[in-house]
Motif scaffolding. Structure first.
Motif, PDB file in Angstrom:
ATOM      1  N   LEU A 156      -4.542   6.498  -0.349  1.00 22.91           N
ATOM      2  CA  LEU A 156      -3.601   5.197  -0.664  1.00 22.91           C
ATOM      3  C   LEU A 156      -4.097   4.277  -1.704  1.00 22.91           C
ATOM      4  O   LEU A 156      -5.254   4.475  -2.008  1.00 22.91           O
ATOM      5  CB  LEU A 156      -3.593   4.655   0.683  1.00 22.91           C
ATOM      6  CG  LEU A 156      -3.122   5.480   1.863  1.00 22.91           C
ATOM      7  CD1 LEU A 156      -3.252   4.664   3.263  1.00 22.91           C
ATOM      8  CD2 LEU A 156      -1.693   5.906   1.807  1.00 22.91           C
ATOM      9  N   VAL A 157      -3.227   3.609  -2.102  1.00 22.98           N
ATOM     10  CA  VAL A 157      -3.534   2.743  -3.330  1.00 22.98           C
ATOM     11  C   VAL A 157      -2.926   1.383  -2.986  1.00 22.98           C
ATOM     12  O   VAL A 157      -1.824   1.289  -2.524  1.00 22.98           O
ATOM     13  CB  VAL A 157      -3.409   3.383  -4.725  1.00 22.98           C
ATOM     14  CG1 VAL A 157      -1.797   3.430  -4.920  1.00 22.98           C
ATOM     15  CG2 VAL A 157      -3.982   2.409  -5.854  1.00 22.98           C
ATOM     16  N   ILE A 159       0.911  -1.375  -0.068  1.00 21.40           N
ATOM     17  CA  ILE A 159      -0.227   0.015   0.073  1.00 21.40           C
ATOM     18  C   ILE A 159       0.772   1.129  -0.069  1.00 21.40           C
ATOM     19  O   ILE A 159       1.935   1.453   0.669  1.00 21.40           O
ATOM     20  CB  ILE A 159      -1.032  -0.021   1.179  1.00 21.40           C
ATOM     21  CG1 ILE A 159      -1.957  -1.010   1.234  1.00 21.40           C
ATOM     22  CG2 ILE A 159      -1.594   1.415   1.046  1.00 21.40           C
ATOM     23  CD1 ILE A 159      -2.833  -1.375   2.300  1.00 21.40           C
ATOM     24  N   VAL A 160       0.612   2.148  -1.155  1.00 19.70           N
ATOM     25  CA  VAL A 160       1.337   3.276  -1.072  1.00 19.70           C
ATOM     26  C   VAL A 160       0.644   4.603  -1.324  1.00 19.70           C
ATOM     27  O   VAL A 160      -0.736   4.223  -1.467  1.00 19.70           O
ATOM     28  CB  VAL A 160       2.468   3.059  -2.224  1.00 19.70           C
ATOM     29  CG1 VAL A 160       3.358   2.050  -2.277  1.00 19.70           C
ATOM     30  CG2 VAL A 160       1.745   3.241  -3.589  1.00 19.70           C
ATOM     31  N   THR A 161       1.123   5.499  -1.192  1.00 20.79           N
ATOM     32  CA  THR A 161       0.425   7.032  -1.320  1.00 20.79           C
ATOM     33  C   THR A 161       0.264   7.092  -2.852  1.00 20.79           C
ATOM     34  O   THR A 161       0.925   6.970  -3.664  1.00 20.79           O
ATOM     35  CB  THR A 161       1.305   8.252  -1.173  1.00 20.79           C
ATOM     36  OG1 THR A 161       1.643   7.879   0.261  1.00 20.79           O
ATOM     37  CG2 THR A 161       0.803   9.461  -1.336  1.00 20.79           C
ATOM     38  N   ALA A 162      -1.075   7.228  -3.149  1.00 15.70           N
ATOM     39  CA  ALA A 162      -1.760   7.340  -4.584  1.00 15.70           C
ATOM     40  C   ALA A 162      -1.338   8.605  -5.105  1.00 15.70           C
ATOM     41  O   ALA A 162      -1.270   9.597  -4.507  1.00 15.70           O
ATOM     42  CB  ALA A 162      -3.124   7.258  -4.601  1.00 15.70           C
ATOM     43  N   LEU A 208      -5.219   6.795  -9.988  1.00 13.96           N
ATOM     44  CA  LEU A 208      -6.506   7.003 -10.550  1.00 13.96           C
ATOM     45  C   LEU A 208      -6.774   6.609 -11.985  1.00 13.96           C
ATOM     46  O   LEU A 208      -7.775   5.924 -12.009  1.00 13.96           O
ATOM     47  CB  LEU A 208      -7.086   8.274  -9.941  1.00 13.96           C
ATOM     48  CG  LEU A 208      -8.323   8.686 -10.000  1.00 13.96           C
ATOM     49  CD1 LEU A 208      -9.133   7.676  -8.832  1.00 13.96           C
ATOM     50  CD2 LEU A 208      -8.648   9.948  -9.689  1.00 13.96           C
ATOM     51  N   HIS A 209      -6.072   7.117 -12.979  1.00 11.81           N
ATOM     52  CA  HIS A 209      -6.389   6.841 -14.171  1.00 11.81           C
ATOM     53  C   HIS A 209      -6.104   5.565 -14.484  1.00 11.81           C
ATOM     54  O   HIS A 209      -7.063   4.866 -15.552  1.00 11.81           O
ATOM     55  CB  HIS A 209      -5.581   7.698 -15.028  1.00 11.81           C
ATOM     56  CG  HIS A 209      -5.716   9.531 -14.840  1.00 11.81           C
ATOM     57  ND1 HIS A 209      -7.059   9.754 -15.397  1.00 11.81           N
ATOM     58  CD2 HIS A 209      -5.205  10.150 -14.521  1.00 11.81           C
ATOM     59  CE1 HIS A 209      -7.045  11.058 -15.270  1.00 11.81           C
ATOM     60  NE2 HIS A 209      -6.174  11.377 -14.627  1.00 11.81           N
ATOM     61  N   ILE A 236      -9.673  14.719  -5.267  1.00 11.23           N
ATOM     62  CA  ILE A 236      -9.589  14.091  -3.967  1.00 11.23           C
ATOM     63  C   ILE A 236      -7.883  13.509  -3.703  1.00 11.23           C
ATOM     64  O   ILE A 236      -7.529  13.970  -2.491  1.00 11.23           O
ATOM     65  CB  ILE A 236     -10.535  12.863  -3.700  1.00 11.23           C
ATOM     66  CG1 ILE A 236     -11.988  13.309  -3.802  1.00 11.23           C
ATOM     67  CG2 ILE A 236     -10.302  12.003  -2.443  1.00 11.23           C
ATOM     68  CD1 ILE A 236     -12.567  14.018  -2.800  1.00 11.23           C
ATOM     69  N   VAL A 237      -7.565  13.197  -4.797  1.00  9.63           N
ATOM     70  CA  VAL A 237      -6.128  12.782  -4.616  1.00  9.63           C
ATOM     71  C   VAL A 237      -5.210  13.816  -4.517  1.00  9.63           C
ATOM     72  O   VAL A 237      -4.204  14.093  -3.661  1.00  9.63           O
ATOM     73  CB  VAL A 237      -5.801  11.918  -5.862  1.00  9.63           C
ATOM     74  CG1 VAL A 237      -4.329  11.593  -5.868  1.00  9.63           C
ATOM     75  CG2 VAL A 237      -6.312  10.581  -5.970  1.00  9.63           C
TER      76      VAL A 237
END
Length: 136
Positions: free
Chosen positions: A46-47, A5-8, A13-14, A37-38
């Motif tokens: 997070l993503v 899990i990392v910072t998005a 998002l795309h 939002i991002v």
């Protein structure tokens, strides 16, 4: 299946939107994936490798959400948050059951997402997410 899990960022998002149907099936949730939002909440966006159609039923989604909740809790606490919040539709029964199983309180709120749009709003203290795990 291992995942990180990392910072998005907006590129993440795309990538999700480009393969939308593999993540969400028939439900068109693209309007909920907003770059603003991002950009505005970057340190707590997070993503992770998400549960796509080829991993459904393996328990990956549950493990991802628990790991995400733990990572998000830590990021939110660093920003001074004391409470976590999630929102879903009243018809998304799996989400309601899941959020309750990981320690969220649920409340149906009329007009939450506009006139006539009932939503279930979940809240939970931003304590250590591991305290709320339902399995090892």
């Amino acid at each position: 299946m291992p995942f990180e899990i990392v910072t998005a960022d907006v590129g993440d998002l795309h990538r999700v939107l480009d393969d939308h149907a593999r993540y969400w099936g028939e439900r068109d949730l693209r309007a909920l994936h907003q770059p603003v939002i991002v950009r505005e909440f970057g340190s707590t966006c997070l993503v992770a490798q998400a549960a796509r159609d080829d991993t459904r039923g393996t328990g990956l989604g549950h493990r991802l959400y628990e790991a995400f909740t733990e990572a998000f809790t830590e990021a939110a606490r660093r920003q001074g948050a004391v409470r976590l919040k999630a929102v879903t539709s009243v018809t998304h029964h799996v989400s309601v059951v899941f959020h309750r199983s990981v320690g969220f309180a649920a409340q149906a709120v009329e007009d939450y997402d506009g006139p006539g749009r009932l939503r279930v709003v979940f809240t939970r203290a931003a304590s250590n997410a591991a305290d709320h795990r339902t399995h090892p």
